[in-house]
Design a protein around this motif. Structure first.
Motif, mmCIF file in Angstrom:
data_model
loop_
_atom_site.group_PDB
_atom_site.id
_atom_site.type_symbol
_atom_site.label_atom_id
_atom_site.label_comp_id
_atom_site.label_asym_id
_atom_site.label_seq_id
_atom_site.Cartn_x
_atom_site.Cartn_y
_atom_site.Cartn_z
ATOM 1 N N ARG A 216 -34.287 -52.404 -18.797
ATOM 2 C CA ARG A 216 -35.680 -52.783 -18.508
ATOM 3 C C ARG A 216 -36.600 -51.936 -19.384
ATOM 4 O O ARG A 216 -36.375 -50.749 -19.571
ATOM 5 C CB ARG A 216 -35.974 -52.514 -17.027
ATOM 6 C CG ARG A 216 -37.311 -52.984 -16.561
ATOM 7 C CD ARG A 216 -37.189 -54.193 -15.658
ATOM 8 N NE ARG A 216 -38.492 -54.828 -15.520
ATOM 9 C CZ ARG A 216 -39.130 -54.950 -14.355
ATOM 10 N NH1 ARG A 216 -38.572 -54.522 -13.254
ATOM 11 N NH2 ARG A 216 -40.308 -55.527 -14.310
ATOM 12 N N THR A 217 -37.621 -52.581 -19.889
ATOM 13 C CA THR A 217 -38.634 -51.845 -20.646
ATOM 14 C C THR A 217 -39.948 -51.973 -19.924
ATOM 15 O O THR A 217 -40.374 -53.087 -19.586
ATOM 16 C CB THR A 217 -38.771 -52.402 -22.074
ATOM 17 O OG1 THR A 217 -37.487 -52.404 -22.677
ATOM 18 C CG2 THR A 217 -39.721 -51.549 -22.899
ATOM 19 N N LEU A 218 -40.561 -50.856 -19.663
ATOM 20 C CA LEU A 218 -41.830 -50.836 -18.944
ATOM 21 C C LEU A 218 -42.762 -49.863 -19.636
ATOM 22 O O LEU A 218 -42.504 -48.669 -19.641
ATOM 23 C CB LEU A 218 -41.618 -50.368 -17.495
ATOM 24 C CG LEU A 218 -41.613 -51.408 -16.371
ATOM 25 C CD1 LEU A 218 -41.386 -50.733 -15.044
ATOM 26 C CD2 LEU A 218 -42.877 -52.250 -16.388
ATOM 27 N N GLY A 219 -43.789 -50.410 -20.272
ATOM 28 C CA GLY A 219 -44.789 -49.549 -20.897
ATOM 29 C C GLY A 219 -44.187 -48.524 -21.847
ATOM 30 O O GLY A 219 -44.491 -47.343 -21.758
ATOM 31 N N GLY A 220 -43.283 -48.983 -22.687
ATOM 32 C CA GLY A 220 -42.698 -48.071 -23.671
ATOM 33 C C GLY A 220 -41.487 -47.325 -23.164
ATOM 34 O O GLY A 220 -40.746 -46.737 -23.940
ATOM 35 N N HIS A 221 -41.269 -47.352 -21.858
ATOM 36 C CA HIS A 221 -40.073 -46.695 -21.319
ATOM 37 C C HIS A 221 -38.936 -47.699 -21.310
ATOM 38 O O HIS A 221 -39.028 -48.734 -20.653
ATOM 39 C CB HIS A 221 -40.310 -46.210 -19.882
ATOM 40 C CG HIS A 221 -41.435 -45.238 -19.765
ATOM 41 N ND1 HIS A 221 -41.260 -43.895 -19.983
ATOM 42 C CD2 HIS A 221 -42.748 -45.426 -19.495
ATOM 43 C CE1 HIS A 221 -42.419 -43.289 -19.819
ATOM 44 N NE2 HIS A 221 -43.355 -44.194 -19.537
ATOM 45 N N ASN A 222 -37.902 -47.405 -22.033
ATOM 46 C CA ASN A 222 -36.752 -48.293 -22.051
ATOM 47 C C ASN A 222 -35.582 -47.617 -21.353
ATOM 48 O O ASN A 222 -35.188 -46.513 -21.725
ATOM 49 C CB ASN A 222 -36.393 -48.624 -23.507
ATOM 50 C CG ASN A 222 -35.262 -49.618 -23.572
ATOM 51 O OD1 ASN A 222 -34.142 -49.311 -23.158
ATOM 52 N ND2 ASN A 222 -35.539 -50.801 -24.070
ATOM 53 N N VAL A 223 -35.107 -48.285 -20.322
ATOM 54 C CA VAL A 223 -34.027 -47.688 -19.526
ATOM 55 C C VAL A 223 -32.856 -48.645 -19.481
ATOM 56 O O VAL A 223 -33.021 -49.841 -19.251
ATOM 57 C CB VAL A 223 -34.503 -47.411 -18.078
ATOM 58 C CG1 VAL A 223 -33.362 -46.792 -17.263
ATOM 59 C CG2 VAL A 223 -35.711 -46.499 -18.077
ATOM 60 N N THR A 224 -31.668 -48.130 -19.726
ATOM 61 C CA THR A 224 -30.458 -48.913 -19.495
ATOM 62 C C THR A 224 -29.560 -48.102 -18.576
ATOM 63 O O THR A 224 -29.248 -46.946 -18.865
ATOM 64 C CB THR A 224 -29.714 -49.200 -20.812
ATOM 65 O OG1 THR A 224 -30.627 -49.790 -21.723
ATOM 66 C CG2 THR A 224 -28.545 -50.130 -20.577
ATOM 67 N N LEU A 225 -29.200 -48.737 -17.484
ATOM 68 C CA LEU A 225 -28.289 -48.083 -16.537
ATOM 69 C C LEU A 225 -26.962 -48.814 -16.570
ATOM 70 O O LEU A 225 -26.930 -50.047 -16.628
ATOM 71 C CB LEU A 225 -28.866 -48.156 -15.121
ATOM 72 C CG LEU A 225 -29.959 -47.151 -14.782
ATOM 73 C CD1 LEU A 225 -30.637 -47.551 -13.484
ATOM 74 C CD2 LEU A 225 -29.379 -45.751 -14.673
ATOM 75 N N LEU A 226 -25.898 -48.073 -16.538
ATOM 76 C CA LEU A 226 -24.581 -48.695 -16.535
ATOM 77 C C LEU A 226 -23.738 -48.032 -15.465
ATOM 78 O O LEU A 226 -23.729 -46.804 -15.337
ATOM 79 C CB LEU A 226 -23.915 -48.514 -17.910
ATOM 80 C CG LEU A 226 -22.452 -48.959 -17.989
ATOM 81 C CD1 LEU A 226 -22.365 -50.409 -18.432
ATOM 82 C CD2 LEU A 226 -21.667 -48.086 -18.936
#
Lengths: 514, 1061
Positions: free
Chosen positions: B530-540
């Motif tokens: 998910r990308t939110l306001g420049g924050h890109n997070v990938t959880l695995l």
């Protein structure tokens, strides 16, 4: 609700995963047994007992045993072989150049301690094996008797050894220290004393020959008392083995001297009436060179045979099996023994066989060849294993650890030292001269010198000479020409591998601190 | 198991129902992609909707059709070698995109990171990639070769010039000691773990990319098996669009790269005579010159026109709903040494497919099948009996084949009647038997004849089937089942043979060996991006379950069959109905399974691709451990910062991009032998048996091998890595890494005190450390019509053992031994693993006075009383009165401390040119070509210049029969030579026919090329090859750089074509 469902599903899934993890990490051990799964049946207990006996009669894959070490150390025999370094562990016993890194000491050490460990394993597990009470009692007695014998060897050869009364835990592997020699002797004595009443008086030699008996354990204990100079106790203990009328009637255990001395060395004559403690060998184990120490054949038979032997006139020449020319008697010894009625059974004069053109052998290939070979144990072609494998490692001849002539002479010696009557009316005289009488020698008096001479002749090549010389205090003089150093060579050095990283100390005799 | 699968499926279903939501209304967008430079349409370009997984590929005319969601805003168009372009989606109508030739495209590349991919620009670990484009058209047969010299951090050395032979691969040095395989990196092919040496099945042309996970933080996702590093291989996939057919084939011939300068017959006779006369013995060869040149054994077994062929055809294509890639490969190599028994054939088939029946689900499989058949010359780097060793050591006087039985009577076997059939050529002539050089040294021609037909075979099936479910945007549930199934074995016939007085085979046998193994793994992951306001997070998050283990084998041997050749030999008892049962032997073995269960989780985060973070943890449980030590935890964290993206960073034309990285990770190792080291196994038989009674039967004894070690634990490797990646002048990429990795708890079976009474058991004792620096450089520039590309890399590493075994001053672990020199290596605590250990020599005694004057500490005792002028003077390092084993020291390092590679690409109009070379250095090689225990063995011609009273300037000590001065029979640094080398590996010139011409014939691309492999090596080493890997032969030790007569590498001249339809 929906949310709860998610949680429930997640938890269910999660626990399933975690719970299953460990179980699936248990894999089939492909037939491997562990100390937890083994030792559950009488049959398994027996196999564990067998593993202790294995060490009892163990010969190293380096092709020697205690008999061979003592033979060379005793001064009457040379190492021989193919070169100055062939079976180097024996060569250093001839030149007295053994050290803590080079020599047969690791064999003596490891044989005993492995045997002790295996005995301790079964002693710890025996309750779970489902044995009937009588069998269990007998097994415990055999284990303790052997443990006592192993400790006797250890304390006599090394003086300063650790005393392990049970299985050594892994976490105290390096914190073990040596025990006072008296403690080790006391422990060994106690083991044997505990064993004796529970051992059978006799065993069926067909199926159980070689298993320890009351007589065997008493002989070992009597010998230990003798070595400790506990004369009276030695005499008392050996008396039971030898019986009330030595040389005349069989003892209560059925022991009597064989009428014919040379019959002792017939491989087929296993567990004869003179045999008290015997190391068993067989031609059926199919032993091979990949692990010669695992062969149940007698390795002394091949190493003592002459190199490149072949028969020229087969009706006359013995059918020796070509061997490696070890353990030859010195010319001095052969000369000294010549004329003794036991000479022919003891010494094989190869050069006279060659001179009369009965046989040939490769004298040049034998290192330090003397021509006088160890007839008592040389392998014979007729005895060669019928196995398809390695014939030379599968000779069936057994080895005497203690035979009746030995317990006779030991008791006589003990009685003499205990101050008993040594006149012709006394028991010591009877014992001593029974041994002489068997080979047709006239009776003579029981004196220290005569006992020494008799033992020298009777047991030549049987590994008795070296311990005898040491306990009589004669080793330094008799073996001086070979390089024996008084105050050092009476005991073996503690192997260097035992000192690395441990709390063990080298004996003072060998430059150590113990 | 079944229950769990069901549960798992149910869970998947559950997620689908939960998250399935109707996607927005789609519309169809069409467009074209072309090259800005020449206007040519670009087929195969990828067009994707930004921020989604929706993508397609252009057809051969550069056209694409893409179904896009209504909320889509922009398209990203990419093509290999071009700069990615982002364009906003017009409200209506089609789009036309023109791509620019990229100078530096690396930042936009996607790299495989284990359980996923990551944009190269945000990677925080140290990962080197090799792309298909770098490998295509290289005539390599094994994957290791394609990595050699391509990336930093890898030390790769071939084990043999034998076709198809494996290479030794060390990633960032030696991580551990003990069993040889423990230092082999983990190979993962499309997510399937294949054991070391099991990668030989892979067809080079099927590889899309290779990623080398070098730092602990990247490798930690593979937890317990990642300590020696991880190499990920991804195979090619189909792309939607028109059907593509590619053919790549080459054919050529090979020749040995080098021939040793060995003495010929008269030189040999001269050398032997001088050795004998020096020893005061009668001459063996009164008239050396009369022997002429004699037999050139190398020439007898070398082949200067050994063929080498490869054909590979692939078909790929697909639609929005499904794609496929399928290929067939055929490789046939003939060795340059003993070609008749040195062969390698391989057939590969691959099918990779993907189906996408609905937007939220796709599934497919990647499956490779291989059949291989090879025959080898046997021990390839071993002095005992290999054909190479025999050719080096046999005297050149003995004829290869006796064509005159009167003149050469001395070379006919002893008692020829007994051996006649077994020692003759097909035309009835005897093979020459050397009366001078015996033992294992056999007439290689005879050896070849007697091994004709013998072969090894293998079948491998490696692949996986997977399903991806994406119920909502950003969430992907991935489930895969992978397997490696292998069947392999050998068939051989050994005839009765007489090689010399000490080597003969009295009984023939025909042998069949079969082995099989099935490994599998199941892995399930859930990832959310998910990308939110420049924050890109990938959880695995994921779990995996793995089973591998040893092969099950069965071997059948028939002895003394009537057959005399391989072709006649058979196992059919109907033919051999007279063959007694005791001549039919068989045995079989069971392997123990190895099971691993894992749970893992990973967080990847970046803020505007400027601040980067990755953290992961893996928990592995292994069947190789007991009690509470079954599970190990492997955490790692890595961070990155891209200052060039900061507003405060000055705009400039020099430094275009800079990324600074740092990482820390823990990896493990559970490879322990024997199996079940943590439980007290009760062993049976052998030295436990005893016989009772007169019957003579043997009772089987049982006793524990060793006590339990419940605290047996994992070896742990902690790695720290710092580095940066930079782009300079828009043309130059530069990467730097510095690392340190420390392995603790290395498992060893130490020698126990004998009083314990039990055998040795594995304990966590050793510690080892590696430090290194790595540089990678890339340059790409287009100057008019000329494109220039340069790629280079250099790695340095130092290894040291920091802790050995309980108070022991050194470690002797898998150290090599050499004939009568004994051990030649050991590891000093604080020094590198397995260094050469021997005597130092100070020079050559020139006069007897020097010998007599070389005295010990007491000033009187001669240190080398048996030496004479011409012998080596050995350093008395102990400063005592003898030269003995205590005077040995560490005299060289077999491990290269630097390795490097360089590739130059040039393209001009339709011509292209590639030159690629690599090398290593800083190490020594033990030159052990001559059998020291055979005094009559042949010599290299350099010994003609050995020291004599009239040739006192020589660097080689005198040659004397029996070597009484021990100049050659002590291991001194005389045997060590510098291992530095640079090997030009390939030079290739290609020409692509103009498209205008080839389209007439129906093909898109037709390129022909000429290539020279191994044109030259720059080295001072005088053996065949300075590149000497760890020999798999028994007794060789776990060491680089011990040359016992390696199989000479081949130089090849190849012609090839690539055709694309």
């Amino acid at each position: 609700m929906k949310k709860n469902l998610v949680y429930i599903a997640a938890i269910a899934l999660g626990t399933q995963l975690l719970g299953s993890c460990k179980k699936e990490l248990e894999v089939n051990s492909q037939g491997r047994q562990t100390t937890d799964t083994y030792y559950k049946t009488p049959a398994q207990a027996f196999t564990a007992l067998v593993a202790v006996y294995d060490r009892f009669g163990f010969q190293t894959g380096g092709l020697y045993d205690k008999l061979a070490i003592n033979d060379v150390a005793g001064g009457d025999q040379v190492a021989g072989g193919g070169s100055a370094t062939d079976i180097n562990d024996l060569q250093v016993m001839q030149t007295w150049t053994l050290s803590s890194t080079s020599g047969p000491e690791s064999y003596i050490w490891n044989r005993s301690y492995t045997g002790i460990y295996r005995a301790n394993v079964l002693l710890a597990q025996i309750d779970g094996c489902g044995l009937d009470a009588a069998t269990k009692t007998r097994y415990i007695a055999e284990l303790k008797a052997m443990r006592g014998a192993f400790y006797f060897d250890l304390v006599w050869y090394f003086k300063n050894v650790p005393l392990l009364k049970g299985i050594l835990p892994v976490d105290s592997l390096y914190s073990v220290v040596q025990a006072p020699p008296a403690d080790v002797y006391a422990y060994a004595e106690a083991d044997l004393l505990a064993a004796i009443p529970n051992l059978p008086q006799t065993v069926s030699i067909g199926s159980e020959g070689g298993r320890l008996t009351q007589g065997g354990a008493k002989a070992i204990l009597g010998k230990m008392y003798l070595f400790e100079k506990k004369w009276q106790q030695a005499a008392d203990m050996l008396k039971d083995v030898n019986g009330p009328n030595p040389g005349v009637a069989a003892s209560s255990y059925g022991y009597s001297l064989l009428p014919k001395f040379s019959d002792l060395w017939k491989p087929s004559n296993k567990f004869n009436s003179e045999s008290v403690v015997e190391f068993v060998h067989t031609s059926t184990s199919n032993g091979g060179w990949s692990d010669a120490g695992a062969s149940e054949g007698n390795l002394i038979c091949i190493i003592s045979g002459p190199r490149g032997y072949s028969v020229v006139k087969d009706s006359v020449a013995p059918d020796y099996y070509s061997g490696y020319s070890f353990l030859m008697f010195t010319k001095d010894f052969a000369t000294a023994m010549y004329g003794d009625p036991r000479y022919g059974a003891t010494v094989a004069n190869m050069d006279s066989l060659v001179a009369t053109n009965h046989a040939k052998y490769n004298a040049a290939a034998a290192y330090g060849n003397t021509g006088f070979y160890l007839n008592k144990y040389m392998g014979h072609a007729a005895d060669v294993a019928s196995v398809s494998g390695t014939k030379e490692l599968n000779f069936p001849q057994d080895e005497y650890e203690i035979r009746l002539a030995d317990t006779y002479l030991m008791e006589a010696e003990a009685l003499m030292n205990a101050g008993a009557d040594v006149s012709s009316a006394g028991r010591a005289y009877q014992l001593f001269n029974a041994v002489r009488n068997r080979v047709g020698l006239a009776p003579t008096t029981v004196t220290q010198a005569n006992i020494e001479h008799e033992r020298w002749m009777e047991f030549a090549g049987e590994g008795q000479r070296f311990p005898d010389l040491v306990r009589w205090g004669k080793a330094a003089t008799v073996l001086a020409s070979r390089g024996f150093v008084a105050g050092r060579n009476e005991i073996f050095p503690v192997p260097q591998t035992e000192l690395n990283n441990t709390k063990l100390e080298q004996s003072k005799e060998w430059g150590g601190t113990k | 198991m079944k229950a769990k699968l069901l549960l798992h499926l149910r869970a998947l279903l559950f997620f689908q129902i939960l998250f399935f939501t109707a996607t927005a209304q789609n519309r169809t967008l069409t467009g074209t992609v072309s090259s800005k430079a020449n206007g040519q349409s670009l087929g195969g370009a990828t067009v994707s909707v930004k921020g989604t997984k929706i993508a397609t590929t252009t057809d051969n005319s550069g056209n694409f059709t893409l179904s896009i969601p209504a909320n889509a805003r922009a398209l990203v168009v990419s093509y290999i070698g071009m700069t990615n372009q982002e364009i906003s989606i017009p409200a209506s109508g089609s789009v036309s995109v023109q791509l620019e030739q990229s100078t530096v495209s690396k930042l936009d590349e996607v790299v495989v990171v284990g359980y996923g991919t990551q944009k190269k620009s945000v990677v925080t670990g140290s990962i080197s990639s090799v792309r298909a484009a770098d490998l295509e058209e290289q005539p390599v047969v094994r994957v290791e070769q394609s990595l050699q010299g391509r990336t930093s951090g890898l030390t790769i050395a071939s084990q043999s010039g034998q076709p198809g032979a494996a290479a030794t691969v060390r990633l960032r040095g030696f991580t551990t000691f003990g069993t040889v395989g423990k230092n082999d990196p983990l190979w993962v092919i499309d997510g399937v773990i294949v054991d070391a040496g099991g990668i030989g099945y892979l067809n080079q042309d099927d590889i899309e990319s290779i990623e080398v996970l070098k730092d602990g933080a990247s490798a930690a996702i593979y937890g317990t098996r990642a300590a020696a590093g991880v190499i990920l291989i991804t195979t090619k996939k189909g792309r939607p669009g028109q059907l593509r057919i590619n053919y790549n084939g080459w054919y050529g011939t090979q020749e040995p790269m080098k021939k040793l300068s060995l003495a010929n017959a008269s030189q040999y006779a001269l050398l032997r005579d001088s050795a004998l006369s020096a020893a005061g013995k009668p001459l063996a060869f009164p008239n050396p010159a009369s022997y002429g040149a004699g037999t050139d054994w190398q020439k007898a077994i070398f082949n200067y026109s050994a063929p080498k062929t490869n054909h590979e055809i692939s078909i790929s294509g697909g639609s929005d709903k499904s794609t496929f890639f399928t290929s067939f490969g055929y490789t046939n190599l003939t060795g340059v040494v003993a070609s008749d028994i040195s062969k390698y054939q391989r057939m590969n088939y691959r099918i990779n497919t993907n189906f996408k029946p609905a937007k939220f689900i796709s599934f497919g499989e990647n499956l490779g099948f291989e059949h291989g058949k090879s025959s080898g010359v046997g021990e390839t780097n071993r002095e005992f009996g290999g054909v190479v060793s025999s050719a080096i050591n046999l005297d050149p006087i003995t004829p290869g084949i006796v064509n005159d039985t009167v003149k050469y009577a001395a070379f006919i076997p002893v008692n020829p009647a007994q051996w006649s059939a077994a020692t003759k050529t097909g035309s009835g002539q005897y093979y020459g038997i050397s009366p001078y050089v015996g033992q294992e040294m056999k007439n290689p021609l005879q050896y070849i004849q007697n091994h004709l037909g013998n072969y090894n075979w293998d079948n491998n099936l490696v692949g996986n089937a997977y399903v991806d479910i994406s119920p909502i945007k950003g969430l992907v549930i991935h489930s895969t089942f992978g397997t490696k199934m292998a069947w392999y074995g050998y068939e051989s016939f050994t005839p009765v043979a007489y090689y010399n007085t000490s080597t003969s085979i009295n009984q023939s046998n025909v042998t069949r060996n079969d082995a099989w193994l099935i490994n599998w793994n199941i892995e399930n992951t859930i990832s959310y991006n998910r990308t939110l306001g420049g924050h890109n997070v990938t959880l695995l998050g994921g779990w995996g379950e793995y089973k591998d283990g040893n092969a099950r084998t069965a071997t059948v041997v028939y002895n003394n069959t009537p057959a005399t050749t391989f072709d006649q030999a058979t196992f059919n008892t109907t033919v051999y109905n007279a063959l007694p049962a005791d001549r039919q032997n068989s045995n079989a073995t069971d392997g123990t399974d190895h099971r691993v269960n894992s749970l893992f989780g990973r967080l990847q985060y970046n803020y505007q691709e400027k601040y980067l973070l990755q953290a992961l943890v893996r928990r592995d449980g292994s069947s190789r451990f007991g009690g509470n030590k079954k599970f190990g935890y492997y955490p790692s964290v890595s961070v990155g910062w891209v200052p060039t993206l900061e507003n405060f960073f000055p705009q400039n034309d020099v430094l275009n991009n800079l990324k600074i990285r740092a990482s820390y990770g823990v990896t493990g190792q559970d490879l322990i032998t024997p199996d079940f080291a943590f439980i007290p196994v009760v062993g049976a038989g052998g030295q436990r048996n005893y016989s009772f009674g007169t019957a003579g039967n043997v009772n089987i004894g049982y006793a524990p091998n060793a006590p339990a070690n419940p605290i047996l634990a994992w070896e742990q490797t902690k790695s720290t890595d710092v580095g940066f990646d930079a782009i300079l002048f828009n043309a130059l990429t530069f990467s730097f890494d510095a690392y340190q990795k420390t392995t603790t708890g290395i498992l060893e079976n130490p020698v126990l005190p004998g009083y314990a009474g039990y055998g040795s058991f594995a304990q966590n004792l050793g510690e080892m450390q590696n430090k290194g620096l790595e540089f990678e450089l890339g340059y790409k520039r287009k100057i008019g019509e000329l494109t220039l590309g340069v790629n280079g890399n250099v790695s340095f590493y130092r290894n040291k053992l920091t802790k050995g075994l309980l108070g022991q001053a050194y470690l002797d672990d898998n150290s090599a031994t050499f004939q009568n020199l004994g051990g030649i290596a050991r590891t000093q605590i604080g020094g590198p693993y397995n260094q050469f250990y021997g005597y130092k020599y100070l020079g050559i005694f020139q006069t007897q006075a020097e010998v007599d004057g070389y005295v010990g500490k007491d000033g009187a005792t001669k240190l080398q009383p048996k030496a004479r002028p011409g012998d080596l003077k050995i350093a008395n390092l102990q400063n005592d009165n003898t030269i003995d084993a205590n005077d040995r020291t560490y005299i060289g390092n077999p491990n290269p401390t630097v390795s490097y590679g360089l590739t130059i690409n040039l393209a001009y109009k339709n011509f292209d040119f590639v030159a690629f070379g690599s090398g290593s250095g800083g190490n020594q090689i033990f030159q052990g070509l001559r059998r020291l225990d055979i005094g009559t063995a042949n010599y290299l011609t350099k010994y003609l210049n050995a020291w004599t009273p009239t040739n006192t300037g020589s660097k080689l000590p005198r040659i004397i029969d029996g070597d009484p001065g021990q100049s050659y029979s002590r291991f001194t640094d005389l045997y060590l030579e510098s291992g530095n080398y640079f090997k030009m590996r390939t030079i290739q010139i290609g020409y692509t026919l103009p498209k205008s011409m080839t389209t007439k014939w129906g093909c898109q691309r037709l390129r022909a090329y000429f290539l020279v492999e191994n044109p030259f090596t720059i080295t001072k080493y005088d053996g065949f090859d300075p590149e000497i890997g760890i020999s798999p032969d028994a007794g060789a030790g776990s060491m680089f750089g011990v040359d016992r007569g390696t199989y000479v590498p081949a130089r090849s001249f190849l012609f090839g074509v690539n055709v694309g339809f």
